[in-house]
Design a protein around this motif. Structure first.
Motif, PDB file in Angstrom:
ATOM      1  N   MET A  25       0.945  -1.392  -0.138  1.00  0.00           N
ATOM      2  CA  MET A  25      -0.226  -0.019  -0.128  1.00  0.00           C
ATOM      3  C   MET A  25       0.714   1.293   0.160  1.00  0.00           C
ATOM      4  O   MET A  25       0.782   2.294  -0.541  1.00  0.00           O
ATOM      5  CB  MET A  25      -0.940  -0.401   0.960  1.00  0.00           C
ATOM      6  N   SER A  26       1.993   1.778   0.203  1.00  0.00           N
ATOM      7  CA  SER A  26       2.453   2.722   0.959  1.00  0.00           C
ATOM      8  C   SER A  26       3.193   2.956  -0.524  1.00  0.00           C
ATOM      9  O   SER A  26       3.130   4.000  -0.556  1.00  0.00           O
ATOM     10  CB  SER A  26       3.712   2.191   1.554  1.00  0.00           C
ATOM     11  N   ILE A  27       3.810   2.216  -0.854  1.00  0.00           N
ATOM     12  CA  ILE A  27       4.481   2.623  -2.605  1.00  0.00           C
ATOM     13  C   ILE A  27       3.770   2.620  -3.501  1.00  0.00           C
ATOM     14  O   ILE A  27       3.999   3.586  -3.984  1.00  0.00           O
ATOM     15  CB  ILE A  27       5.523   0.800  -2.518  1.00  0.00           C
ATOM     16  N   SER A  28       2.718   2.261  -2.939  1.00  0.00           N
ATOM     17  CA  SER A  28       1.719   1.909  -5.111  1.00  0.00           C
ATOM     18  C   SER A  28       0.501   3.798  -4.223  1.00  0.00           C
ATOM     19  O   SER A  28       1.098   3.783  -5.215  1.00  0.00           O
ATOM     20  CB  SER A  28       0.253   1.295  -4.517  1.00  0.00           C
ATOM     21  N   ALA A  29       0.535   3.803  -3.122  1.00  0.00           N
ATOM     22  CA  ALA A  29       0.267   5.230  -2.495  1.00  0.00           C
ATOM     23  C   ALA A  29       1.044   6.234  -3.435  1.00  0.00           C
ATOM     24  O   ALA A  29       0.669   7.906  -3.884  1.00  0.00           O
ATOM     25  CB  ALA A  29      -0.575   5.121  -1.620  1.00  0.00           C
ATOM     26  N   ALA A  30       1.676   6.295  -2.791  1.00  0.00           N
ATOM     27  CA  ALA A  30       3.248   7.360  -2.326  1.00  0.00           C
ATOM     28  C   ALA A  30       3.827   7.527  -4.238  1.00  0.00           C
ATOM     29  O   ALA A  30       3.894   8.630  -4.343  1.00  0.00           O
ATOM     30  CB  ALA A  30       4.374   6.602  -2.458  1.00  0.00           C
ATOM     31  N   HIS A  31       3.506   6.011  -5.375  1.00  0.00           N
ATOM     32  CA  HIS A  31       3.960   6.045  -6.804  1.00  0.00           C
ATOM     33  C   HIS A  31       2.852   7.358  -7.458  1.00  0.00           C
ATOM     34  O   HIS A  31       2.986   7.805  -8.179  1.00  0.00           O
ATOM     35  CB  HIS A  31       3.727   5.082  -7.681  1.00  0.00           C
ATOM     36  N   ARG A  32       1.629   7.067  -7.184  1.00  0.00           N
ATOM     37  CA  ARG A  32       0.465   7.005  -7.483  1.00  0.00           C
ATOM     38  C   ARG A  32       0.523   8.813  -7.061  1.00  0.00           C
ATOM     39  O   ARG A  32       0.080   9.880  -8.107  1.00  0.00           O
ATOM     40  CB  ARG A  32      -1.344   6.732  -6.793  1.00  0.00           C
ATOM     41  N   ILE A  33       0.981   9.100  -6.142  1.00  0.00           N
ATOM     42  CA  ILE A  33       1.332  10.637  -5.933  1.00  0.00           C
ATOM     43  C   ILE A  33       2.026  11.657  -7.041  1.00  0.00           C
ATOM     44  O   ILE A  33       1.258  12.139  -7.285  1.00  0.00           O
ATOM     45  CB  ILE A  33       0.731  11.184  -4.374  1.00  0.00           C
ATOM     46  N   SER A  34       2.845  10.960  -7.268  1.00  0.00           N
ATOM     47  CA  SER A  34       4.026  11.225  -7.833  1.00  0.00           C
ATOM     48  C   SER A  34       3.563  11.031  -9.076  1.00  0.00           C
ATOM     49  O   SER A  34       3.927  11.977 -10.180  1.00  0.00           O
ATOM     50  CB  SER A  34       5.284  10.716  -7.954  1.00  0.00           C
ATOM     51  N   ARG A  35       3.309  10.361 -10.002  1.00  0.00           N
ATOM     52  CA  ARG A  35       2.530  10.303 -10.761  1.00  0.00           C
ATOM     53  C   ARG A  35       1.749  11.739 -11.205  1.00  0.00           C
ATOM     54  O   ARG A  35       1.021  12.201 -12.368  1.00  0.00           O
ATOM     55  CB  ARG A  35       1.697   8.368 -11.611  1.00  0.00           C
ATOM     56  N   ARG A  36       0.520  11.740 -10.488  1.00  0.00           N
ATOM     57  CA  ARG A  36      -0.238  12.621 -10.307  1.00  0.00           C
ATOM     58  C   ARG A  36      -0.099  14.111 -10.407  1.00  0.00           C
ATOM     59  O   ARG A  36      -0.269  15.303 -11.468  1.00  0.00           O
ATOM     60  CB  ARG A  36      -1.414  12.129  -9.086  1.00  0.00           C
ATOM     61  N   LEU A  37       1.027  14.132  -9.514  1.00  0.00           N
ATOM     62  CA  LEU A  37       1.455  15.923  -9.403  1.00  0.00           C
ATOM     63  C   LEU A  37       2.469  16.125 -11.143  1.00  0.00           C
ATOM     64  O   LEU A  37       2.064  16.905 -11.455  1.00  0.00           O
ATOM     65  CB  LEU A  37       3.018  15.689  -9.142  1.00  0.00           C
ATOM     66  N   ALA A  38       2.955  14.503 -11.872  1.00  0.00           N
ATOM     67  CA  ALA A  38       2.965  15.486 -13.069  1.00  0.00           C
ATOM     68  C   ALA A  38       2.221  15.257 -13.875  1.00  0.00           C
ATOM     69  O   ALA A  38       2.172  16.345 -14.750  1.00  0.00           O
ATOM     70  CB  ALA A  38       4.419  13.997 -13.630  1.00  0.00           C
ATOM     71  N   GLU A  39       0.930  14.931 -13.810  1.00  0.00           N
ATOM     72  CA  GLU A  39      -0.196  14.865 -14.999  1.00  0.00           C
ATOM     73  C   GLU A  39      -0.863  15.938 -14.724  1.00  0.00           C
ATOM     74  O   GLU A  39      -0.620  16.738 -15.497  1.00  0.00           O
ATOM     75  CB  GLU A  39      -1.277  14.046 -13.852  1.00  0.00           C
ATOM     76  N   VAL A  40      -1.014  16.758 -13.591  1.00  0.00           N
ATOM     77  CA  VAL A  40      -2.105  17.618 -13.176  1.00  0.00           C
ATOM     78  C   VAL A  40      -0.620  19.234 -13.516  1.00  0.00           C
ATOM     79  O   VAL A  40      -1.274  20.752 -13.921  1.00  0.00           O
ATOM     80  CB  VAL A  40      -1.927  18.888 -11.916  1.00  0.00           C
ATOM     81  N   ARG A  41       0.740  18.893 -13.906  1.00  0.00           N
ATOM     82  CA  ARG A  41       1.469  19.553 -13.906  1.00  0.00           C
ATOM     83  C   ARG A  41       1.300  20.249 -15.274  1.00  0.00           C
ATOM     84  O   ARG A  41       1.411  20.749 -16.764  1.00  0.00           O
ATOM     85  CB  ARG A  41       3.183  19.050 -13.742  1.00  0.00           C
ATOM     86  N   LYS A  42       1.716  18.597 -15.896  1.00  0.00           N
ATOM     87  CA  LYS A  42       1.416  19.001 -17.718  1.00  0.00           C
ATOM     88  C   LYS A  42       0.373  19.072 -18.585  1.00  0.00           C
ATOM     89  O   LYS A  42       0.174  19.896 -19.662  1.00  0.00           O
ATOM     90  CB  LYS A  42       1.990  17.366 -18.572  1.00  0.00           C
ATOM     91  N   ASN A  43      -0.887  19.208 -17.528  1.00  0.00           N
ATOM     92  CA  ASN A  43      -2.006  18.893 -18.705  1.00  0.00           C
ATOM     93  C   ASN A  43      -2.616  20.787 -17.780  1.00  0.00           C
ATOM     94  O   ASN A  43      -3.967  20.875 -18.565  1.00  0.00           O
ATOM     95  CB  ASN A  43      -3.010  18.099 -18.137  1.00  0.00           C
TER      96      ASN A  43
END
Length: 418
Positions: free
Chosen positions: A149-167
């Motif tokens: 759970m911990s690494i899954s959530a951390a990765h999802r947050i990191s990936r989402r940071l890139a998504e909201v920056r780029k879109n």
């Protein structure tokens, strides 16, 4: 008596200086394998303010422009148009130092790929591991993708940071960032999200506002609304009223990327795998072709562990595979299910050796590792270089397949009846 504890994993965004290096190294690997699938690649990168250094060893018939590839990757990450501070895709200096691979290493690996007319079994047996070492794979039932759970959530947050920056949702964000998630466990099961840490690079001013306290409040509110809440939608456990948020806890994060800290290939091996929830053999992935078992056998170990869990043999599983350089068959295969197995671990280990071919050439053939870049428009390994190599719901990764579940389930039934 309840056994309660906290466990933490971190992730980093694609703009983190170490991940910049990983992505460039894997983009070079993609280009070489696309043009020559038999390329032997060991490429690394180092980055600092205004400078990228590409170095390593190659054996290949492909001709590529490493500078052009590096500048493309840096542009895609977002270090461009004066938003990179002291590291810009168009103006950074790039140095290369590439040599030919040692023939002493190559001789133990090459034979099968040179014997095209050999029988299949002979070819698989004659391809030795590219190095000695041990690799680990892991899977568990904590998340839909069978990751902790911990690494899954951390990765999802990191990936989402890139998504909201780029879109354009949060255009003031810049590429560099780190995330961290702490999960509370009771009796070895995740029960709540204890804390979330996000450090994200941002513009000097946001919408003309340069008061730092107001900017940090804005960032914190925006990240909760547009990053954290969407990330946890499909996860079984979500932040609650007691979850602690630490967003840009240093108070400001304008200078980042290779300008803020140096970067190096292979320096985020725990981020790349299981966030510390499983053991690690010590070898990194990026910039290495599939004959390097650091990469291919780690993928195979994840494949084995995930199929064991999905088949119902255990609710958590860790697999270790060890090799000797130039030798095809593993010197050892070890399985532990941490007491959750439906069969003894020794029996599950026997099933693994019966149903999975863990010779390097067999792994490469089964996953088609040398041809994946060409089949994906020349970009495959670059995409797994950020946000983890395992449990990627956004990518179709062959080592995440569950095509051995039926075999293993049948084997479990047979053993139970015996």
């Amino acid at each position: 008596m309840s056994n309660s504890y906290l466990f933490t994993s971190e992730s980093v965004t694609e703009g983190h200086p170490d991940k910049v290096c990983d992505q460039i190294a894997d983009a070079i690997l993609d280009a070489l394998l696309t043009k020559d699938p038999s390329s032997r690649v060991a490429v690394e990168c180092a980055a600092t303010t205004g400078l990228l250094f590409i170095f390593g060893e190659l054996t290949t018939n492909a001709v590529i422009d490493m500078q052009e590839i590096a500048r493309r990757v840096i542009t895609e990450i977002g270090y461009r148009e004066n938003r990179g501070g002291g590291f810009d895709a168009h103006s950074c200096g790039i140095l290369t130092a590439i040599d030919k691979q040692s023939p002493d290493i190559a001789q133990g690996v090459s034979s099968a790929f040179e014997k095209r007319a050999a029988k299949s079994s002979e070819a698989l047996d004659s391809t030795g591991a590219g190095d000695q070492g041990m690799m680990f794979g892991f899977a568990c039932k904590e998340t839909p993708e069978m990751m902790p759970m911990s690494i899954s959530a951390a990765h999802r947050i990191s990936r989402r940071l890139a998504e909201v920056r780029k879109n354009g949702t949060l255009p003031y964000l810049r590429p560099d960032g780190k995330t961290q998630v702490t999960v509370e466990y009771q009796n070895n099961l995740p029960v709540r999200i204890d804390s979330i840490v996000i450090s994200t690079q941002h513009d000097e001013a946001i919408d003309g506002e340069n008061d730092n306290e107001q900017m940090q409040n804005r960032i914190a509110n925006d990240l909760k609304a547009y990053v954290v809440i969407p990330v946890f939608k499909d996860l079984p456990i979500k932040p609650d009223e007691q979850t602690r948020y630490l967003i840009n806890p240093s108070g400001r994060f304008v200078v980042g990327g290779p300008q803020g800290d140096s970067g190096l290939t292979g320096r985020k091996i725990i981020v790349d795998t299981y966030g510390g929830c499983a053991r690690h053999g010590g070898g990194s992935f990026s910039g290495k072709d599939p004959t390097k078992v650091d990469r291919s056998a780690a993928y195979a170990a994840r494949y084995v562990a995930k199929n064991i869990v999905a088949a119902g043999l255990a609710s958590a599983c860790e697999v270790q595979i060890a090799y000797a350089i130039g030798v095809a068959k593993p010197v050892s295969v070890y399985v532990t299910t941490f007491g959750t197995g439906k069969l003894p671990d020794t029996k599950i280990s026997e099933l693994v050796q019966r149903h999975f071919d863990l010779r390097p050439a067999a792994i490469i053939k089964h996953f088609d590792l040398n041809n994946l870049p060409a089949k994906n428009n020349g970009q495959f390994y670059q995409k797994v270089a950020s946000y983890g190599h395992f449990g990627r719901c956004d990518l179709n990764l062959p080592w995440e397949a569950l095509d051995k579940v039926e075999e293993l389930s049948s084997a479990l039934t047979k053993v139970a009846r015996a």
